[in-house]
Write a protein that holds these residues in place. Structure first.
Motif, mmCIF file in Angstrom:
data_model
loop_
_atom_site.group_PDB
_atom_site.id
_atom_site.type_symbol
_atom_site.label_atom_id
_atom_site.label_comp_id
_atom_site.label_asym_id
_atom_site.label_seq_id
_atom_site.Cartn_x
_atom_site.Cartn_y
_atom_site.Cartn_z
ATOM 1 N N LEU A 58 0.827 -1.204 0.000
ATOM 2 C CA LEU A 58 0.000 0.000 0.000
ATOM 3 C C LEU A 58 0.866 1.261 0.000
ATOM 4 N N LYS A 59 1.978 1.215 0.746
ATOM 5 C CA LYS A 59 2.882 2.362 0.788
ATOM 6 C C LYS A 59 3.571 2.569 -0.567
ATOM 7 N N VAL A 60 3.925 1.471 -1.223
ATOM 8 C CA VAL A 60 4.547 1.566 -2.540
ATOM 9 C C VAL A 60 3.572 2.191 -3.528
ATOM 10 N N VAL A 61 2.315 1.758 -3.483
ATOM 11 C CA VAL A 61 1.284 2.302 -4.373
ATOM 12 C C VAL A 61 1.096 3.795 -4.110
ATOM 13 N N LYS A 62 1.067 4.182 -2.822
ATOM 14 C CA LYS A 62 0.906 5.593 -2.475
ATOM 15 C C LYS A 62 2.075 6.424 -3.014
ATOM 16 N N ALA A 63 3.296 5.913 -2.823
ATOM 17 C CA ALA A 63 4.480 6.630 -3.294
ATOM 18 C C ALA A 63 4.455 6.787 -4.810
ATOM 19 N N GLU A 64 4.031 5.745 -5.510
ATOM 20 C CA GLU A 64 3.970 5.806 -6.972
ATOM 21 C C GLU A 64 2.925 6.819 -7.434
ATOM 22 N N LYS A 65 1.792 6.881 -6.725
ATOM 23 C CA LYS A 65 0.757 7.856 -7.080
ATOM 24 C C LYS A 65 1.263 9.275 -6.851
ATOM 25 N N ASP A 66 1.940 9.488 -5.719
ATOM 26 C CA ASP A 66 2.498 10.810 -5.436
ATOM 27 C C ASP A 66 3.529 11.198 -6.498
ATOM 28 N N PHE A 67 4.361 10.245 -6.876
ATOM 29 C CA PHE A 67 5.391 10.508 -7.890
ATOM 30 C C PHE A 67 4.746 10.882 -9.221
ATOM 31 N N ASP A 68 3.712 10.144 -9.612
ATOM 32 C CA ASP A 68 3.035 10.411 -10.884
ATOM 33 C C ASP A 68 2.328 11.764 -10.884
ATOM 34 N N LYS A 69 1.973 12.273 -9.684
ATOM 35 C CA LYS A 69 1.321 13.580 -9.567
ATOM 36 C C LYS A 69 2.349 14.693 -9.360
ATOM 37 N N TYR A 70 3.647 14.348 -9.472
ATOM 38 C CA TYR A 70 4.746 15.299 -9.261
ATOM 39 C C TYR A 70 4.821 15.791 -7.818
ATOM 40 N N ALA A 71 4.197 15.052 -6.910
ATOM 41 C CA ALA A 71 4.311 15.384 -5.483
ATOM 42 C C ALA A 71 5.593 14.725 -4.957
ATOM 43 N N TYR A 72 6.710 15.247 -5.414
ATOM 44 C CA TYR A 72 7.991 14.597 -5.150
ATOM 45 C C TYR A 72 8.360 14.585 -3.670
ATOM 46 N N VAL A 73 7.997 15.619 -2.933
ATOM 47 C CA VAL A 73 8.328 15.680 -1.516
ATOM 48 C C VAL A 73 7.691 14.516 -0.763
ATOM 49 N N ASP A 74 6.406 14.271 -1.017
ATOM 50 C CA ASP A 74 5.696 13.178 -0.348
ATOM 51 C C ASP A 74 6.209 11.817 -0.818
ATOM 52 N N GLY B 227 1.808 35.236 6.044
ATOM 53 C CA GLY B 227 0.489 35.540 5.511
ATOM 54 C C GLY B 227 -0.527 34.552 6.048
ATOM 55 N N LEU B 228 -1.771 34.770 5.697
ATOM 56 C CA LEU B 228 -2.831 33.891 6.179
ATOM 57 C C LEU B 228 -2.723 32.510 5.586
ATOM 58 N N SER B 229 -2.299 32.422 4.339
ATOM 59 C CA SER B 229 -2.178 31.132 3.656
ATOM 60 C C SER B 229 -0.702 30.799 3.450
ATOM 61 N N ASN B 230 -0.332 29.583 3.796
ATOM 62 C CA ASN B 230 1.066 29.180 3.662
ATOM 63 C C ASN B 230 1.136 27.863 2.891
ATOM 64 N N LYS B 231 0.635 27.895 1.668
ATOM 65 C CA LYS B 231 0.613 26.694 0.846
ATOM 66 C C LYS B 231 2.003 26.412 0.284
ATOM 67 N N ARG B 232 2.330 25.144 0.187
ATOM 68 C CA ARG B 232 3.639 24.761 -0.343
ATOM 69 C C ARG B 232 3.463 23.866 -1.568
ATOM 70 N N HIS B 233 4.358 24.017 -2.492
ATOM 71 C CA HIS B 233 4.307 23.243 -3.725
ATOM 72 C C HIS B 233 4.745 21.812 -3.416
ATOM 73 N N SER B 234 3.922 20.835 -3.788
ATOM 74 C CA SER B 234 4.247 19.435 -3.497
ATOM 75 C C SER B 234 5.432 18.937 -4.316
ATOM 76 N N TRP B 235 5.796 19.675 -5.374
ATOM 77 C CA TRP B 235 6.958 19.305 -6.194
ATOM 78 C C TRP B 235 8.251 19.596 -5.438
ATOM 79 N N THR B 236 8.351 20.796 -4.883
ATOM 80 C CA THR B 236 9.605 21.243 -4.282
ATOM 81 C C THR B 236 9.596 21.293 -2.762
#
Length: 217
Positions: free
Chosen positions: A22-38, A178-187
């Protein structure tokens, strides 16, 4: 009693394997979505627990490579090539560039040569083959310029400078709150915004701040 223990061990092993999958599948999904940090976090936890595969090591190297963290990219590409060298030619190129970042030029040249052999029609391969003495050229041209910190740099991505009125405008991923502190999942950094800094009489830059409310990102 022994039978129960065997069943319990088999059950725990089965649950561990299922959790790993399940963790491998999650990591692969994150990678495919360019969520490299996760993806990196999950892959590295799996590696620490003893799991590794060719795809995982390729993805780990790529995640760091596309984040421009070439030191860590070199680490994971080294693990990949220790496991197998039966990889696509592109990995020889990416590994060579990562090795240059950690100043292992000899091995980088070896990887580039292999990339050239495996991908002779690639323009990058032709360029590398025609510039085998690139280190000598770098040494020849070194010292011609003095490179200094601009005085407004941050530890994050700062790039794309342009002149506007008596200011310099640039993009930066620095976090100014600021009020919003969103971070890019790529970097893993904040999303970039436009900033400006004053230009002094001698060209010194100072007082970096948000460019403006109407045009900022």
């Amino acid at each position: 009693m022994k039978t129960r223990i065997i069943y319990l061990v088999a059950f725990v092993f089965s649950m561990t394997v299922q959790s790993q999958k399940l963790k491998v599948v999650k990591a692969e999904k994150d990678f495919d979505k360019y969520a490299y940090v996760d993806a990196i976090k999950t892959y590295e936890r799996l590696f620490e627990k003893g799991y590794k595969s060719q795809e995982m090591l390729q993805n780990l190297g790529d995640a760091y490579y596309f984040k421009a963290d070439l030191d860590n990219a070199a680490k994971w590409y080294t693990e990949l090539f220790a496991m197998t060298q039966d990889v696509e030619p592109e990995y020889y190129y990416r590994y060579s560039q990562s090795l240059k970042a950690i100043k292992d030029y000899k091995k980088a040249d070896e990887m580039l040569a292999k990339f050239n052999q495996k991908s002779g029609n690639d323009l990058r391969a032709k360029l590398a083959n025609s510039q085998k003495d690139y280190l000598a050229q770098i040494k020849k041209n070194s010292g011609r310029y003095t490179i200094e910190n601009a005085g407004i740099n941050s530890e994050y991505s700062d790039y794309g400078s342009a002149y506007y009125q008596n200011k310099i405008v640039f993009a930066s991923a620095r976090d100014t709150g600021g009020l919003s502190n969103k971070r890019h999942s790529w970097t893993g950094e904040s999303f970039t915004n436009l900033y400006s800094a004053n230009i002094g009489d001698q060209g010194a830059l100072s007082e970096p701040g948000r460019f403006g409310a109407n045009l900022n990102s």
